[in-house]
Motif scaffolding. Structure first.
Motif, mmCIF file in Angstrom:
data_model
loop_
_atom_site.group_PDB
_atom_site.id
_atom_site.type_symbol
_atom_site.label_atom_id
_atom_site.label_comp_id
_atom_site.label_asym_id
_atom_site.label_seq_id
_atom_site.Cartn_x
_atom_site.Cartn_y
_atom_site.Cartn_z
ATOM 1 N N THR A 258 17.515 22.569 69.384
ATOM 2 C CA THR A 258 17.236 23.781 68.600
ATOM 3 C C THR A 258 16.581 24.842 69.482
ATOM 4 O O THR A 258 16.935 26.019 69.414
ATOM 5 C CB THR A 258 16.321 23.441 67.405
ATOM 6 O OG1 THR A 258 16.954 22.404 66.638
ATOM 7 C CG2 THR A 258 16.102 24.641 66.509
ATOM 8 N N ALA A 261 19.288 26.250 71.628
ATOM 9 C CA ALA A 261 20.335 27.009 70.939
ATOM 10 C C ALA A 261 19.881 28.431 70.641
ATOM 11 O O ALA A 261 20.708 29.334 70.527
ATOM 12 C CB ALA A 261 20.735 26.293 69.652
ATOM 13 N N VAL A 265 22.206 28.752 65.937
ATOM 14 C CA VAL A 265 22.160 27.304 65.720
ATOM 15 C C VAL A 265 23.520 26.857 65.185
ATOM 16 O O VAL A 265 23.920 27.273 64.102
ATOM 17 C CB VAL A 265 21.048 26.934 64.718
ATOM 18 C CG1 VAL A 265 21.107 25.453 64.378
ATOM 19 C CG2 VAL A 265 19.680 27.280 65.295
#
Lengths: 362, 301
Positions: A258, A261, A265
């Motif tokens: 996460t 990213a 996401v």
């Protein structure tokens, strides 16, 4: 009902967390380097009082409730430390089926990590259909002589001992002709052949050829023909919630993915986060149920199936975030494919659920 | 850490299950049996469960009843009145015969006289108008009429907890629906024979049902935490736990209900089979207080 730590659990967690902080980065957490130093890691955990938490004190354990294993797993994942060596199923197998003498002789070394173990069950011709195994043990005087071929054996190359299934009575019905032995891996008549996994790791998996290796008769576990019962105990405990292979690491990988990213996401990552959180809570519920003395028989297959879905969902998320250019994330994805095979394939788990829980007669 | 249900909670579950089994619709025809619905409604009234929150019950107890009612396709109002009661609990006043209004419609409106909406922090009471046709065959939706009457304003914390409870009630409904649809499909797979054997004995069918049970077990675990969190964690954490539960339980419920239709084969695609009644209820509970994957990381809203 309380999902939070009790005061004792919180104190244990704090002690563990500061111990881990002092050792941050000391031990490799993945790849061949992890497997190479796993024994050292095991002994470090044990010496500090953080291994064998739920096992009997007389063999070196701490006799704590199984929730402490979950706290350990969560904190190891949070600290980026290596996983807890996975031994519970061997301890349970030997603990339940071995004589008092065998337990006293072998469990302490297994638990404190001074003796390394592997599990000689699967064979090239006996994977899901384990009872079709053909490795032979023949009685000769006060010892047994082993001939056969074991495969997909984790850390066989560093093992001191092998908990081995072999056929001792070829004329008996196939489930009743199997016996379990404790075989020394340091002897002639044993050849190790490493296997390279699809992620490139070579230290985890091996195959072992037995050609005239011997085992003293007093290292037969239980009676001749009782090996299948031990095998069922072992594979059942491989699917226990507290041995659900360090499930806390999924949450950690999801958090790392996460962070990487950023704004975008991918849907696969968001779904992996939901699934990883589900598994964290599921393990807590299952362990709480054990406080009622619920024995986990076929229910373990549900847990294993859920864990497999989570690991493979996280694997897909790793691929979505890292693509194929990041070797570490590609490795995590490739390794996740083994989860639906090891410890009993997902198809076998579904057969067990269908026939033994749902009563579908499959 | 101990996340088992207490013995009182297990008793509540058993009582709710018995009521649902005794008076819920056992077939599609029974959905239009007005006498049964009246008896069911009276029985639910008698339990006092619609005012569980006002009586001090936790989110866990509310979820227990919601789950068992959905499992039995209980077609008397429950979730709507409970959530309306949670709004009036903070404002004082009588919640009897209230339900909630969401997205411009009164939900779970059978027997209701008003529908309460939470708009920002404000609680508004609406009158009820004509019935609105929807996917769900077990719970009524109605138009709202007239100028909304402001009843008061909730503090941000109370509004956050209300959102968490709303997600938990609908997630519990989804878990119950999954269990009911799965049981229906398993029963059928044991009696329906093809090629001379019960279809459940074939791996192709058995594995679908095994996957369904694993999805249900995961749903139960994630719901348990969210239901506990309504009262035990801070509002933002409670909402996050509830969103995770809703996402997981909704995906699981749709899969399990679709499996139930598949296992019933041609019969599963006819109106007379209860499988679609479960699927419809699952879709309605998913759409009521919907959560998208991208919502996991957003704050309270």
């Amino acid at each position: 009902m309380d999902f939070r730590d009790s005061p004792e659990e919180a104190a244990f967690r704090a002690r563990l967390r500061s111990w881990l902080a002092e050792r941050a980065g000391t031990f490799p957490a993945a790849g061949d380097e992890y497997w190479a130093r796993q024994g050292e890691w095991h002994q470090a955990l044990y010496s500090a009082g953080f291994f064998g938490l739920s096992w009997p004190k007389e063999y070196g354990g701490h006799e704590l409730p199984p929730v402490y294993d979950v706290i350990l797993d969560e904190e190891l994942a949070l600290a980026g430390a290596p996983a807890r060596p996975s031994l519970g199923y061997l301890v349970q197998g030997l603990g339940r089926h071995g004589s008092e003498e065998l337990r006293r002789r072998f469990l302490p070394g297994m638990i404190d990590g001074t003796q390394r173990w592997c599990q000689g069950f699967s064979e090239p011709g006996a994977g899901s259909d384990l009872a079709s195994l053909t490795t032979r043990a023949t009685r000769e005087g006060d010892q047994w002589v082993i001939h056969g071929h074991k495969i997909w054996t984790s850390y066989s190359d560093v093992a001191d001992w092998c908990l081995l299934l072999a056929r001792t009575d070829p004329d008996a019905p196939r489930h009743r002709g199997i016996s379990a032995f404790i075989v020394s891996m340091h002897q002639p008549g044993i050849e190790q052949r490493p296997l390279r996994m699809i992620n490139g790791v070579t230290r985890e998996f091996g195959q072992v050829l037995f050609d005239g290796a011997t085992v003293p008769a007093d290292q037969l576990v239980g009676q001749p023909g009782e090996g299948w019962a031990l095998a069922m105990t072992v594979v059942g405990h491989e699917r226990e919630p507290s041995t659900l292979g360090f499930s806390a690491r999924y949450g950690k990988l999801v958090r790392e993915l996460t962070a990487r990213a950023g704004e975008r996401v991918p849907e696969e990552l968001a779904w992996a986060e939901v699934q990883a959180e589900m598994l964290r809570l599921h393990v807590r519920r299952r362990l709480s149920e054990q406080l009622d003395g619920v024995v986990h028989g076929p229910d373990g297959s549900l847990d294993k199936l859920l864990m497999t879905w989570v690991e493979q969902s996280v694997g897909h998320a790793a691929l979505a975030v890292g693509g194929t250019d990041d070797p570490e994330l590609l490795g995590a994805y490739l390794y996740s494919r083994a989860q639906s095979v090891m410890g009993g394939t997902s198809q076998i788990q579904k057969n067990i659920i269908a026939s033994r829980i749902l009563g579908l007669g499959a | 850490m101990d996340v088992r249900l207490t013995s009182e909670q297990r008793q509540l579950r058993d009582a709710a299950a018995k009521l649902a089994d005794d008076l819920g619709p056992g077939s599609v025809q029974e959905l239009s049996d007005d006498d049964r619905v009246a008896r069911l409604d009276k029985a639910v009234d008698g339990t006092g469960w619609r005012s569980l929150r006002a009586d001090g019950a936790s989110g866990v107890e509310v979820a227990i009843v919601a789950e068992e009612f959905a499992r039995g396709l209980v077609d008397a109002a429950f979730g709507g009145p409970v959530l309306a009661g949670e709004l009036t609990r903070h404002l004082g006043g009588d919640a009897a015969a209230d339900t909630i209004a969401v997205a411009g419609h009164a939900r779970d409106a059978r027997g209701a006289r008003r529908a309460l909406a939470l708009d920002g922090g404000r609680v508004l009471a609406h009158g009820l108008g004509a019935a609105v046709a929807g996917a769900d065959l077990t719970r009524h939706t109605a138009e709202v009429t007239g100028a909304p009457e402001p009843l008061g304003t909730l503090q941000a914390d109370a509004a956050g907890r209300w959102s968490a409870l709303a997600l938990v009630v609908t997630s519990a409904d989804l878990v119950g629906v999954s269990r009911g649809a799965h049981a229906l499909a398993c029963d059928y797979a044991k009696v329906r024979e093809q090629y001379g054997n019960a279809i459940g004995s074939y791996q192709a069918v058995a594995h679908l049902l095994a996957e369904g049970l694993a999805l249900i077990e995961g749903s139960v675990s994630v719901l348990r935490h969210a239901a506990w969190a309504v009262d035990e964690l801070g509002p933002a954490e409670a909402v996050r736990a509830a969103r995770i539960a809703k996402l997981y339980c909704a995906r699981a419920a749709r899969t399990v209900c679709e499996t139930a239709i598949q296992v019933h084969g041609g019969i599963g695609n006819t109106w007379e089979c209860l499988a679609h009644v479960y699927l419809r209820r699952a879709l309605a509970s998913t759409d009521l207080f919907p959560v998208r994957l991208e919502d996991i990381h957003s704050g309270l809203s």
